[in-house]
Motif scaffolding. Structure first.
Motif, mmCIF file in Angstrom:
data_model
loop_
_atom_site.group_PDB
_atom_site.id
_atom_site.type_symbol
_atom_site.label_atom_id
_atom_site.label_comp_id
_atom_site.label_asym_id
_atom_site.label_seq_id
_atom_site.Cartn_x
_atom_site.Cartn_y
_atom_site.Cartn_z
ATOM 1 N N GLY A 133 -24.610 -5.156 29.321
ATOM 2 C CA GLY A 133 -23.669 -6.124 29.849
ATOM 3 C C GLY A 133 -23.481 -5.810 31.327
ATOM 4 N N LEU A 134 -23.347 -6.828 32.147
ATOM 5 C CA LEU A 134 -23.044 -6.648 33.569
ATOM 6 C C LEU A 134 -21.556 -6.914 33.741
ATOM 7 C CD1 LEU A 134 -23.721 -6.294 36.588
ATOM 8 C CD2 LEU A 134 -24.358 -8.736 36.641
ATOM 9 N N ALA A 135 -20.831 -5.875 34.133
ATOM 10 C CA ALA A 135 -19.376 -5.984 34.298
ATOM 11 C C ALA A 135 -19.000 -5.849 35.767
ATOM 12 C CB ALA A 135 -18.675 -4.898 33.494
ATOM 13 N N ALA A 136 -17.846 -6.402 36.119
ATOM 14 C CA ALA A 136 -17.357 -6.328 37.500
ATOM 15 C C ALA A 136 -15.876 -5.980 37.502
ATOM 16 C CB ALA A 136 -17.573 -7.666 38.205
ATOM 17 N N LYS A 137 -15.446 -5.375 38.581
ATOM 18 C CA LYS A 137 -14.013 -5.110 38.728
ATOM 19 C C LYS A 137 -13.285 -6.444 38.873
ATOM 20 C CE LYS A 137 -13.939 -4.559 43.802
ATOM 21 N NZ LYS A 137 -13.724 -3.614 44.917
ATOM 22 N N LEU A 138 -12.040 -6.475 38.446
ATOM 23 C CA LEU A 138 -11.278 -7.715 38.486
ATOM 24 C C LEU A 138 -11.106 -8.245 39.906
ATOM 25 C CD1 LEU A 138 -8.462 -6.999 35.854
ATOM 26 C CD2 LEU A 138 -10.527 -8.380 35.564
ATOM 27 N N GLY A 139 -11.054 -7.344 40.882
ATOM 28 C CA GLY A 139 -10.821 -7.763 42.257
ATOM 29 C C GLY A 139 -12.044 -8.301 42.982
ATOM 30 N N LEU A 140 -13.220 -8.266 42.345
ATOM 31 C CA LEU A 140 -14.412 -8.771 43.014
ATOM 32 C C LEU A 140 -14.344 -10.287 43.100
ATOM 33 C CD1 LEU A 140 -17.214 -8.083 44.244
ATOM 34 C CD2 LEU A 140 -18.169 -8.496 41.965
ATOM 35 N N ALA A 201 -13.353 -0.150 36.175
ATOM 36 C CA ALA A 201 -12.080 -0.664 35.656
ATOM 37 C C ALA A 201 -10.924 -0.369 36.624
ATOM 38 C CB ALA A 201 -11.789 -0.049 34.287
ATOM 39 N N ALA A 202 -11.020 0.761 37.338
ATOM 40 C CA ALA A 202 -9.973 1.128 38.303
ATOM 41 C C ALA A 202 -10.135 0.401 39.638
ATOM 42 C CB ALA A 202 -9.991 2.636 38.527
ATOM 43 N N GLY A 203 -11.228 -0.325 39.796
ATOM 44 C CA GLY A 203 -11.438 -1.092 41.021
ATOM 45 C C GLY A 203 -12.104 -0.332 42.143
ATOM 46 N N GLN A 214 -19.276 -1.192 25.022
ATOM 47 C CA GLN A 214 -18.428 -0.274 25.780
ATOM 48 C C GLN A 214 -17.459 -1.002 26.709
ATOM 49 O OE1 GLN A 214 -22.019 1.985 27.201
ATOM 50 N NE2 GLN A 214 -20.755 3.759 26.709
ATOM 51 N N ILE A 215 -17.872 -2.186 27.184
ATOM 52 C CA ILE A 215 -17.035 -2.902 28.156
ATOM 53 C C ILE A 215 -16.210 -4.028 27.533
ATOM 54 C CG2 ILE A 215 -18.403 -2.343 30.199
ATOM 55 C CD1 ILE A 215 -19.877 -4.979 29.876
ATOM 56 N N LYS A 216 -16.584 -4.454 26.333
ATOM 57 C CA LYS A 216 -15.851 -5.563 25.697
ATOM 58 C C LYS A 216 -14.362 -5.247 25.523
ATOM 59 C CE LYS A 216 -15.516 -9.474 23.317
ATOM 60 N NZ LYS A 216 -14.219 -9.328 22.658
ATOM 61 N N PRO A 217 -13.981 -4.059 25.012
ATOM 62 C CA PRO A 217 -12.543 -3.768 24.872
ATOM 63 C C PRO A 217 -11.798 -3.808 26.198
ATOM 64 C CG PRO A 217 -13.850 -2.224 23.591
ATOM 65 C CD PRO A 217 -14.803 -2.973 24.452
ATOM 66 N N LEU A 218 -12.450 -3.356 27.263
ATOM 67 C CA LEU A 218 -11.806 -3.356 28.582
ATOM 68 C C LEU A 218 -11.676 -4.776 29.124
ATOM 69 C CD1 LEU A 218 -13.568 -0.242 30.150
ATOM 70 C CD2 LEU A 218 -11.193 -0.416 29.388
ATOM 71 N N ALA A 219 -12.655 -5.615 28.810
ATOM 72 C CA ALA A 219 -12.570 -7.014 29.233
ATOM 73 C C ALA A 219 -11.448 -7.719 28.467
ATOM 74 C CB ALA A 219 -13.902 -7.714 28.988
ATOM 75 N N ALA A 221 -8.818 -6.345 27.406
ATOM 76 C CA ALA A 221 -7.554 -5.816 27.926
ATOM 77 C C ALA A 221 -7.315 -6.217 29.383
ATOM 78 C CB ALA A 221 -7.549 -4.294 27.803
ATOM 79 N N LYS A 222 -8.200 -7.082 29.911
ATOM 80 C CA LYS A 222 -8.080 -7.569 31.297
ATOM 81 C C LYS A 222 -8.146 -6.443 32.326
ATOM 82 C CE LYS A 222 -7.322 -11.702 29.613
ATOM 83 N NZ LYS A 222 -8.427 -12.681 29.572
ATOM 84 N N ARG A 223 -9.017 -5.449 32.051
ATOM 85 C CA ARG A 223 -9.182 -4.352 33.004
ATOM 86 C C ARG A 223 -10.465 -4.501 33.820
ATOM 87 N NH1 ARG A 223 -8.686 1.279 30.334
ATOM 88 N NH2 ARG A 223 -8.824 1.830 32.556
ATOM 89 N N LEU A 224 -11.390 -5.340 33.369
ATOM 90 C CA LEU A 224 -12.589 -5.712 34.113
ATOM 91 C C LEU A 224 -13.071 -7.046 33.561
ATOM 92 C CD1 LEU A 224 -14.845 -5.021 31.814
ATOM 93 C CD2 LEU A 224 -14.945 -2.786 32.882
ATOM 94 N N LYS A 225 -14.105 -7.596 34.156
ATOM 95 C CA LYS A 225 -14.627 -8.878 33.676
ATOM 96 C C LYS A 225 -16.129 -8.771 33.428
ATOM 97 C CE LYS A 225 -14.602 -10.533 38.494
ATOM 98 N NZ LYS A 225 -14.064 -11.575 39.418
ATOM 99 N N ILE A 226 -16.592 -9.486 32.429
ATOM 100 C CA ILE A 226 -18.012 -9.469 32.091
ATOM 101 C C ILE A 226 -18.694 -10.665 32.743
ATOM 102 C CG2 ILE A 226 -19.699 -9.553 30.218
ATOM 103 C CD1 ILE A 226 -17.608 -8.239 28.416
ATOM 104 N N ILE A 227 -19.747 -10.376 33.488
ATOM 105 C CA ILE A 227 -20.449 -11.410 34.246
ATOM 106 C C ILE A 227 -21.611 -12.004 33.458
ATOM 107 C CG2 ILE A 227 -21.738 -11.912 36.367
ATOM 108 C CD1 ILE A 227 -18.857 -11.168 36.921
ATOM 109 N N ALA A 228 -22.398 -11.137 32.808
ATOM 110 C CA ALA A 228 -23.629 -11.601 32.173
ATOM 111 C C ALA A 228 -24.183 -10.519 31.263
ATOM 112 C CB ALA A 228 -24.669 -11.962 33.234
ATOM 113 N N SER A 229 -25.231 -10.859 30.520
ATOM 114 C CA SER A 229 -26.015 -9.864 29.787
ATOM 115 C C SER A 229 -27.394 -9.791 30.430
ATOM 116 C CB SER A 229 -26.132 -10.214 28.297
ATOM 117 O OG SER A 229 -26.738 -11.477 28.114
ATOM 118 N N SER A 230 -28.094 -8.677 30.216
ATOM 119 C CA SER A 230 -29.289 -8.410 31.023
ATOM 120 C C SER A 230 -30.627 -8.714 30.364
ATOM 121 C CB SER A 230 -29.294 -6.934 31.450
ATOM 122 O OG SER A 230 -29.497 -6.102 30.311
#
Length: 329
Positions: A133-140, A201-203, A214-219, A221-230
């Motif tokens: 999964g491609l994840a990004a910080k919320l502030g991006l 997740a901390a930005g 690994q990133i789905k629970p954080l997404a 919980a609104k701690r990061l966002k998922i952009i795409a799968s690879s």
């Protein structure tokens, strides 16, 4: 009466005789194979990704072969230590090995190798592939691949990507993404996926390639966002998330793979038995259920298909890694 020396003709007949015995012996072993415990060498420590993959099918593999199958964890040297054991084992089908994407990158990452890839092995089958999964910080200021492309054009060389180590799957995916973006990015290397995920997740870092589970629970919980799968296909557990290829980078395909190898010179009859048994084991519903945890796609192949894939992987990663020269462990 003196003994007459053997003629060249008689020596040739003797050599043919012993060669025939060797062939008959090999065929006899293949006919009765297997009749004792088979060992799978996993070149990672117990509890790691490779260990999980092997243990997901080992019981069913044993059932099909009607013999005990045990796992021997032999980590170290970026998987080289355990893989070397397989390359030097007897070609009788009782020592085989599990290898991953690192098998095809190590020839480029390391200046000296104790074996040749894939010449010093007999491929059995591909086992599984799974995308990131491609994840990004919320502030991006970007929530799609196209928006990331636009961001890098406006902010050249400012985008950062966390990886879980040079030569790791996440690092390879990040390098592929950098190439596709056509812009340099800042690679931030961590000792493992956990710290890398935490810093995104901390930005502190913009992006990360890692397992979707690994990133789905954080997404959520609104701690990061998922952009795409690879991968080329969407992940079954998250069918609403588009692939990078669907979002504009045609043909992008960064996946981790696992496959089975035997020592060089293993008879075709034994390889075919192992291949058929592995296919049967992987076809069991229990195995599919276990591998859903890593969003894995079970992908058994013929030995020839797996060998060709390895050769293509070696060439692909050599081309990419040679220009970046990451360090190996």
């Amino acid at each position: 009466m003196p003994t007459r020396p053997l003629s060249i003709f008689n020596l040739s007949k003797l050599a043919w005789f012993f060669a025939s015995l060797a062939v008959l012996s090999t065929n006899a072993h293949a006919d009765t194979y297997p009749n004792r415990t088979i060992k799978i060498v996993v070149p990672f420590a117990a509890g790691g990704g490779g260990d999980f993959v092997a243990r997901s099918f080992v019981d069913k593999f044993s059932e099909v072969l009607k013999q005990p199958v045990v796992i021997e964890n032999k980590g170290g040297g970026n998987t080289v230590v355990g893989t070397e054991v397989v390359s030097k084992a007897a070609p009788d089908g009782y020592t085989i090995g599990l290898v991953s994407t690192s098998f095809s990158t190590n020839p480029t990452l390391m200046t000296q190798m104790p074996y040749r890839t894939p010449e010093d092995f007999t491929p059995i089958s591909l086992v599984i592939t799974y995308p990131f999964g491609l994840a990004a910080k919320l502030g991006l200021d970007a929530s799609t691949v196209q928006e990331i492309i636009a961001y890098t054009k406006k902010n050249p060389s400012r985008l950062s990507i966390a990886t879980s180590g040079d030569g790791s799957g996440s690092h390879l995916a990040a390098l592929m993404f950098q190439e596709a973006l056509g812009s340099d990015v800042v690679m931030v290397t961590y000792r493992g996926a956990g710290p890398a995920i935490n810093d995104v997740a901390a930005g502190h870092v913009d992006l990360l390639f890692t397992g979707m589970s690994q990133i789905k629970p954080l997404a959520d919980a609104k701690r990061l966002k998922i952009i795409a799968s690879s991968g080329l296909s969407r992940i079954q557990s998250q069918p609403h998330i588009k692939t990078i290829a669907e979002q504009g980078i045609k043909g992008f395909n960064a996946v981790v793979w696992w496959g089975m190898l035997a020592p060089p010179g293993t008879p075709k009859e034994i390889v075919d038995k192992l291949n058929a048994a592995l296919r049967a084991a992987l076809n069991q519903p229990e195995v599919s259920k276990r591998l859903e945890v890593v969003d894995g796609e079970i992908s058994p192949s013929t030995p020839q298909e797996f060998e060709q894939m390895i050769k293509m992987e070696v060439v692909k990663w050599k081309k990419l890694l040679s220009s970046h020269k990451p360090k190996s462990d």
